[in-house]
Design an enzyme around this catalytic site. Structure first.
Site, PDB file in Angstrom:
ATOM      1  CE  LYS A 164      -3.765   2.016   2.784  1.00 49.82           C
ATOM      2  NZ  LYS A 164      -4.575   1.833   4.025  1.00 49.82           N
ATOM      3  CB  SER A 219      -7.485   4.020   2.718  1.00 48.82           C
ATOM      4  OG  SER A 219      -6.793   3.355   3.774  1.00 48.82           O
ATOM      5  CB  SER A 242      -8.382   1.183   5.652  1.00 46.50           C
ATOM      6  OG  SER A 242      -9.017   2.438   5.671  1.00 46.50           O
TER       7      SER A 242
END
Length: 529
Positions: A130, A205, A229
């Protein structure tokens, strides 16, 4: 005890303000997303259908080279990423060089396969990261245009530990702007799509991670979770993810950094396509804190106590849980009872009715030294001056802003947040915390919906911005929870459920994940549907 009349009015006004604001944004936003009429190609290379654990074993045994595995994933990323926009910066050349070094190391190793497995359990296995995690030499922007050009000079601790275990990063994946929205898009890298339906969201996210994992362009990845997330992207993209008990896996060298009491609620954890990779990944990512969890303890599922929570009690802040998600959770209950001989007790907590208010209240609380969380408007402007939300709103209307609709909306919401937390909401959280801890103990496991509905279409969350409360409440409670896929639903989209347990009992939910994968089939190739 119930909300006072004043508090009820405040909640209604707050909800109405958000609804009108986001509806206005949705109608006027110039942003469009999705790739109509196209779908992902099916997986052809059999190497892409093996878990990281299996790949590492084959690489150690010289049944396949690390270069072959890494190249297979590079080829798949190049095939699907034009449709997904999940990987926003690759390091393919460096990864192939590192894979060649791995193959050379294995050729020269004299200690045998067992030595390699002990020292380097993920030797030669590809990894996605990420973009909000520091990965040396890679962008470190979290989708903020003012951070364009920021490149990490270090690795975040979980990434460093995975690399030290032999994993090879292939690149970094897209996020929502500043990791604070359930759709992964920003004005720096654009919109990420769901591999099962390119007109739908991959979640946020950690949506880039979820998308590339679900699309078979990665086998393992890392995510962070302060309101869902990890779990929402894993749910929407049909893969596994684990929100670790807070404080076990380091959250250093991530952006944005923790402030206020956020460190009590945020978790870093593994995301992967196959359940058997969750435990070894967590052992590695926890590093020196692995001793806090009983990860080597054998779990007998027949001796656990199981509970099912079908919904939040009908909160007006969230969308009602869909019939197909209610039904799949009921099927999980049925299989647990039939296969294990256990009794799954249905329980209800009236405090869950206030899940969003609890999450929102606790996210705004100061730390023990009295320091409040860093304002979102400041993060939007870094490394320069703070953003001015009303000015950004005006620029948005003229299509001149550098920020996304949800980011501007959140900054505006912060301006309207009450200066003092509601005593009633604090009481609801404390009652819920006590009730959950007493219920679960050290041998209790619960099922709870991951979200009220399957992956929404792009931008539709703007109309229902509080649906993440189904995941967010568990952050505030500080409980470990594993997101598990449960096949595909009526529209060919992934179904799933959250499996939670008491604090530091992560090993229980990971064992249930293995059972659910075996029972319901786990990840499904989106190109084959």
């Amino acid at each position: 005890m119930a909300l006072s009349r004043l508090e009820k009015v405040q909640v209604w006004l707050f909800k109405a303000f958000i609804g009108v604001l986001f509806a206005l944004f949705r109608l006027c936003s110039p942003l469009r997303a999705g790739v109509s009429g196209k779908k992902l190609p099916p997986v052809v290379d059999p190497l892409l259908l093996l878990s990281a654990t299996q790949l590492a074993k084959k690489i150690r045994r010289k049944e396949v080279s690390s270069v072959e595995v890494v190249q297979a994933y590079i080829d798949r990323i190049q095939e699907v990423n034009p449709l997904l926009n999940a990987v926003i910066k690759d390091r393919f050349d460096a990864a192939l060089q590192e894979a060649a070094q791995v193959d050379k190391l294995i050729e020269e190793e004299t200690g045998g396969e067992e030595v390699l497995e002990d020292r380097l359990p993920l030797l030669g296995v590809p990894l996605s990261v990420k973009e909000s995690y520091a990965l040396q030499g890679m962008p470190f922007t979290t989708g903020v245009i003012s951070r364009r050009g920021v490149v990490s000079t270090v690795d975040a601790p979980p990434v460093a530990l995975l690399k030290r275990a032999g994993a090879i990063p292939l690149g970094v994946t897209n996020t929502s702007e500043l990791c604070m929205w359930l759709e992964s898009h920003n004005h720096l890298y654009g919109v990420t799509n769901n591999p099962y339906d390119l007109e739908r969201i991959p979640g946020g996210s950690s949506g880039g991670e979820g998308s590339i994992l679900g699309g078979a362009g990665a086998v393992i990845g890392v995510g962070s979770d302060i309101g869902g997330s990890i779990r929402m992207p894993c749910f929407f993209n049909g893969v596994f993810g684990h929100k670790t008990t807070p404080g076990v896996v380091s959250c250093e060298n991530q952006y944005p950094p923790c402030s206020g009491r956020h460190g009590e609620y945020v978790s870093s954890g593994p995301m992967c396509r196959y359940a058997e990779d969750l435990l070894p990944m967590l052992k590695i990512m926890a590093g020196p804190n692995a001793h806090m969890l009983s990860l080597n303890t054998k779990v007998d599922l027949k001796k656990l106590r199981f509970f099912t929570i079908p919904h939040d009690g009908g909160s007006p802040m969230t969308y009602p849980v869909s019939k197909e998600l209610i039904e799949i959770q009921r099927k999980v209950v049925q299989r647990l009872e039939e296969d294990l001989g256990v009794k799954v007790q249905e329980v209800h907590f009236p405090e869950l009715h206030y899940s969003f208010q609890i999450w929102d209240t606790y996210m705004g609380l100061p730390d023990k030294e009295g320091k409040a969380p860093q304002p979102f408007a400041e993060l939007m402007g870094e490394p320069g001056r703070p953003a001015w939300p009303l000015w950004e709103l005006l620029k948005w209307m003229l299509r001149r802003t550098e920020h996304t609709t949800p980011a501007i909306g959140l900054a505006l919401v912060e301006m309207s947040r009450p200066s003092r937390p509601s005593a009633f909401i604090i009481q609801q959280k404390e009652k819920l915390q006590k009730a959950m801890e007493e219920l679960l103990g050290t041998d209790g496991v619960f099922l709870y919906p991951s979200h009220p509905r399957v992956a929404p279409k792009h931008h539709h969350p703007l109309f229902r911005p509080f649906d993440f409360a189904y995941t967010g409440i568990i952050n505030i409670l500080g409980l470990p929870v594993t997101q598990c896929p449960l096949g595909l639903g009526e529209e060919g989209l992934p179904l799933g459920v959250q499996v939670g347990a008491g604090k530091l009992q992560d090993h229980l939910t990971l064992e249930v994940a293995l059972y659910l994968e075996k029972t319901f089939g786990g990840w499904r190739d989106p190109g084959a549907k």
